[in-house]
Write a protein that holds these residues in place. Sequence first.
Motif, PDB file in Angstrom:
ATOM      1  N   ILE A   9       0.835  -1.200   0.000  1.00 53.08           N
ATOM      2  CA  ILE A   9       0.000   0.000   0.000  1.00 53.08           C
ATOM      3  C   ILE A   9       0.869   1.248   0.000  1.00 53.08           C
ATOM      4  N   LYS A  13       0.939   4.281  -2.828  1.00 53.89           N
ATOM      5  CA  LYS A  13       0.764   5.707  -2.550  1.00 53.89           C
ATOM      6  C   LYS A  13       1.935   6.515  -3.088  1.00 53.89           C
ATOM      7  N   GLN A  14       3.102   6.010  -2.878  1.00 54.28           N
ATOM      8  CA  GLN A  14       4.302   6.737  -3.299  1.00 54.28           C
ATOM      9  C   GLN A  14       4.371   6.875  -4.817  1.00 54.28           C
ATOM     10  N   ARG A  16       1.806   6.438  -6.908  1.00 56.01           N
ATOM     11  CA  ARG A  16       0.509   6.834  -7.441  1.00 56.01           C
ATOM     12  C   ARG A  16      -0.042   5.781  -8.423  1.00 56.01           C
ATOM     13  N   GLU A  33      -4.780   1.400   6.093  1.00 54.03           N
ATOM     14  CA  GLU A  33      -3.777   2.182   5.366  1.00 54.03           C
ATOM     15  C   GLU A  33      -4.360   2.804   4.095  1.00 54.03           C
ATOM     16  N   LEU A  34      -5.380   2.156   3.529  1.00 57.57           N
ATOM     17  CA  LEU A  34      -6.000   2.687   2.318  1.00 57.57           C
ATOM     18  C   LEU A  34      -6.819   3.942   2.589  1.00 57.57           C
ATOM     19  N   ASP A  37      -5.159   9.597   5.924  1.00 57.38           N
ATOM     20  CA  ASP A  37      -4.879  10.901   5.302  1.00 57.38           C
ATOM     21  C   ASP A  37      -5.844  11.145   4.132  1.00 57.38           C
ATOM     22  N   LEU A  40      -6.152   7.096  -1.347  1.00 56.38           N
ATOM     23  CA  LEU A  40      -5.519   6.931  -2.661  1.00 56.38           C
ATOM     24  C   LEU A  40      -6.413   7.605  -3.693  1.00 56.38           C
ATOM     25  N   GLN A  41      -6.294   8.899  -3.795  1.00 57.06           N
ATOM     26  CA  GLN A  41      -7.169   9.686  -4.661  1.00 57.06           C
ATOM     27  C   GLN A  41      -7.035   9.303  -6.133  1.00 57.06           C
ATOM     28  N   LYS A  63     -12.381   8.445   0.391  1.00 58.53           N
ATOM     29  CA  LYS A  63     -10.946   8.180   0.340  1.00 58.53           C
ATOM     30  C   LYS A  63     -10.483   7.612  -1.006  1.00 58.53           C
TER      31      LYS A  63
END
Length: 369
Positions: A9, A13-14, A16, A33-34, A37, A40-41, A63
């Motif tokens: 995950i 994110k890193q 994209r 984790e998904l 913040d 994962l837009q 999210k």
Amino acid sequence: MATELHETIFMAKQERHKNLFLNYRNLIQFPVELLKDEGLQFLERLYMKRNSLTTLPDNLAQKLPNLIELYLHSNNIVIIPQAIGNLARLQSLDLSNNALQLLCPEVGRLRSLRHLRLSNNHLKSLPAEIGDLQELETLDVSMNQLISLPDRLHRCVSLQNLTADRNHLSHFPRQICWLHRLNQLSMAANRLTFLPLDLGRSRELQFVFVDNNVDLKGLPSYLYNKVIGCSGCGVSARVSEAGLGEVLGEALSEALVGLPAEVKVVGTGTDNVVPLEELAMRTLHRMYSQRPTDLSLLPPIDLPKSLLDLLQFPLGHCHRCSQAMFTIIYPKLFPLRETALAGVHRRTTVSFVAYCCSSRCLRTFDLQG
């Protein structure tokens, strides 16, 4: 395993990633984790097949707002949250092989949805709001416990493939015949006793599978030039040739199958006058068909709701001349063993039936003409 999941995950994110594969991870809960913040837009496809999830988070759409495909095949999902309707871009949703007992009406808000797969669950009904999915092309509700399909399903104007095998369906809405893009219909292993009179009238519908409906003895003659599956339909295939004619004769005398409730009269070749009620309905229908579809613009007509519904969706259309029919039919039997398809379907005694609007059409109809 947890460390590997976290790294997968984190990397997504890193970098994209647009696709994320979390199949076979023994997940019991949706990974937090998904959802941390901003989530994962950028994620478009999420694969979570063969885990042990029981539900989905309420903030999934918040999210993961750009999800196009969500695959949750083979989990233990019992319920999906109402917030599922907020996935505005979702085009494919696979909830097959889960434990769903109820499908929330909010699924009707997924206006971009093109493929909905719900096979092998515990659904006893479908929400009427499914009819709001005008982009839907594929609907698979096989291996559930459905006793009916929503009348509003005909509003899914883009539907091409409908599969409802292995349910408890004794009939399905005649409005399905108004799905003019429907190409394949599969209703095998149900409890069907009759098919809509207009089934097969659409040129687009080419494949119809109704195998293993043992009480189904008649197929609308519109299906004659289609690819059909009807093995295991009708009376037992072990009936002797000598007794077959007698069985079919009894079936014909009983109008072959259980008919729709709207049928009040079964006409014969000696009937030269159509009942007044039927003539009135045909006249009203012609008036309706020449006016806007908005019923509020039509002059008020004092009829029971059941008859008003028939004006919009007739019982069927004459297989000879296409005249709309409402309360009377004139059936004509063509036993399968007497047609060109007899050698293809050896495990059935089902017959083709032409449904006509008058004794004249009944006499002049020819199945292979």
